[in-house]
Scaffold this active site. Sequence first.
Site, PDB file in Angstrom:
ATOM      1  N   HIS A  27       0.830  -1.204   0.000  1.00 35.63           N
ATOM      2  CA  HIS A  27       0.000   0.000   0.000  1.00 35.63           C
ATOM      3  C   HIS A  27       0.869   1.260   0.000  1.00 35.63           C
ATOM      4  O   HIS A  27       0.688   2.156  -0.846  1.00 35.63           O
ATOM      5  CB  HIS A  27      -0.910  -0.001   1.234  1.00 35.63           C
ATOM      6  CG  HIS A  27      -1.820   1.177   1.312  1.00 35.63           C
ATOM      7  ND1 HIS A  27      -3.116   1.149   0.844  1.00 35.63           N
ATOM      8  CD2 HIS A  27      -1.625   2.441   1.784  1.00 35.63           C
ATOM      9  CE1 HIS A  27      -3.679   2.325   1.032  1.00 35.63           C
ATOM     10  NE2 HIS A  27      -2.801   3.136   1.608  1.00 35.63           N
ATOM     11  N   GLU A  28       1.807   1.325   0.933  1.00 35.79           N
ATOM     12  CA  GLU A  28       2.658   2.516   1.031  1.00 35.79           C
ATOM     13  C   GLU A  28       3.593   2.631  -0.165  1.00 35.79           C
ATOM     14  O   GLU A  28       3.935   3.738  -0.590  1.00 35.79           O
ATOM     15  CB  GLU A  28       3.452   2.491   2.335  1.00 35.79           C
ATOM     16  CG  GLU A  28       2.603   2.469   3.598  1.00 35.79           C
ATOM     17  CD  GLU A  28       1.627   3.634   3.680  1.00 35.79           C
ATOM     18  OE1 GLU A  28       1.915   4.709   3.111  1.00 35.79           O
ATOM     19  OE2 GLU A  28       0.564   3.465   4.304  1.00 35.79           O
ATOM     20  N   HIS A  31       1.925   4.675  -2.898  1.00 29.68           N
ATOM     21  CA  HIS A  31       2.078   6.116  -2.680  1.00 29.68           C
ATOM     22  C   HIS A  31       3.494   6.569  -3.017  1.00 29.68           C
ATOM     23  O   HIS A  31       3.699   7.595  -3.677  1.00 29.68           O
ATOM     24  CB  HIS A  31       1.789   6.464  -1.211  1.00 29.68           C
ATOM     25  CG  HIS A  31       0.384   6.205  -0.776  1.00 29.68           C
ATOM     26  ND1 HIS A  31      -0.717   6.567  -1.522  1.00 29.68           N
ATOM     27  CD2 HIS A  31      -0.108   5.625   0.362  1.00 29.68           C
ATOM     28  CE1 HIS A  31      -1.822   6.227  -0.875  1.00 29.68           C
ATOM     29  NE2 HIS A  31      -1.482   5.644   0.264  1.00 29.68           N
TER      30      HIS A  31
END
Length: 355
Positions: A27-28, A31
């Site tokens: 997920h990170e 980003h």
Amino acid sequence: MDLAALWSKAWPILLAILFFGIIIFIHELGHFIFAKLFKVKVNEFSMGMGPKIFSFGKKETKYSLRLFPIGGYVSMEGEDEESDDDRAFGKKKVWQRFIIVAAGATMNLILGFLVVTILMATQNLIGTTTIAGFDENSVLKETFKPGDRIVEINGKKALSHYDLSFLMTRDEDGVLDFVIERDGEKKELKNVKFQTTENKEDPDKISIVFDFIIYGEEPGFLNTLKYGFLTTVSLGRMVWLSLFDLITGQYGLSDLSGPIGTMDFIASAAQEAAKTDLTPLFMIMALITVNIGLFNLLPIPALDGGRLFFMFIEIIIRRPINPKYERWIHAAGMVLLLLFMAVISFSDIWKLIKG
């Protein structure tokens, strides 16, 4: 306690932490990758929350590992505060910021698809929604025929074989409406009555007896991709329908699990899977990563979806919302979210204590 016994208790917990770590990392990473692509200054990439265990990185980005493995973050310059840096997040075009924020949840959904597809590619057969036969004492022989493909259950599309059990489980009286495809034509089957048994976990509910058999297809490249995608969509719909059931009161607070309860569930599943087959364990991982991806897209302040909502408004009115007001709303959302997580975590701990 000897080392073997200690390890038998420790490894499922470590595996659960590893699963969560992979999901959060992906997920990170979403980003992070798009922040770098759009030349946003990234101050820190952190795995975990709370006190820092160690960090490294001598250039502009610091990479950290923190004590509690229940989250992570990518700290971008000018994301939650004003900044004069030309590479600040807030200085970028709205479509670039939109992609950066949406990338985390998107990566979770892609991870879910990859896990499901790899699992299907390694199985002998891929489950379908087509009926192959019936159990010996099945009451459905007069209603269905071998070769019937189940298209809908109670008005909901049956995309994969996981939908069959999930949509049937949501029914409360054991009487369901079906749309099937028989000999190339669709046909409605109303008020199909299934055998039911008492639900051992909740005496106020019933369990439907799944007394028919479905066809399986040998995995090939195209049908593996097809059913991998459809199953991922099914998992996503399970999340949305479960959220709807929660809002409408079909499930209560005691039915929810936070990070602690989920890790305990993964650990228990890992112990069971070690005795037989790891497939259910990795399906749980796929469900969790899809769950996290979709939950983060909800338009709730402090979540990615909340930030996307403000950007969507910015696109419509062609000017940004006052950053001060947006920060206040996200801060309030974060407080409420942390309080909610605290309540859920307390519930998880209480359920573990009660056994």
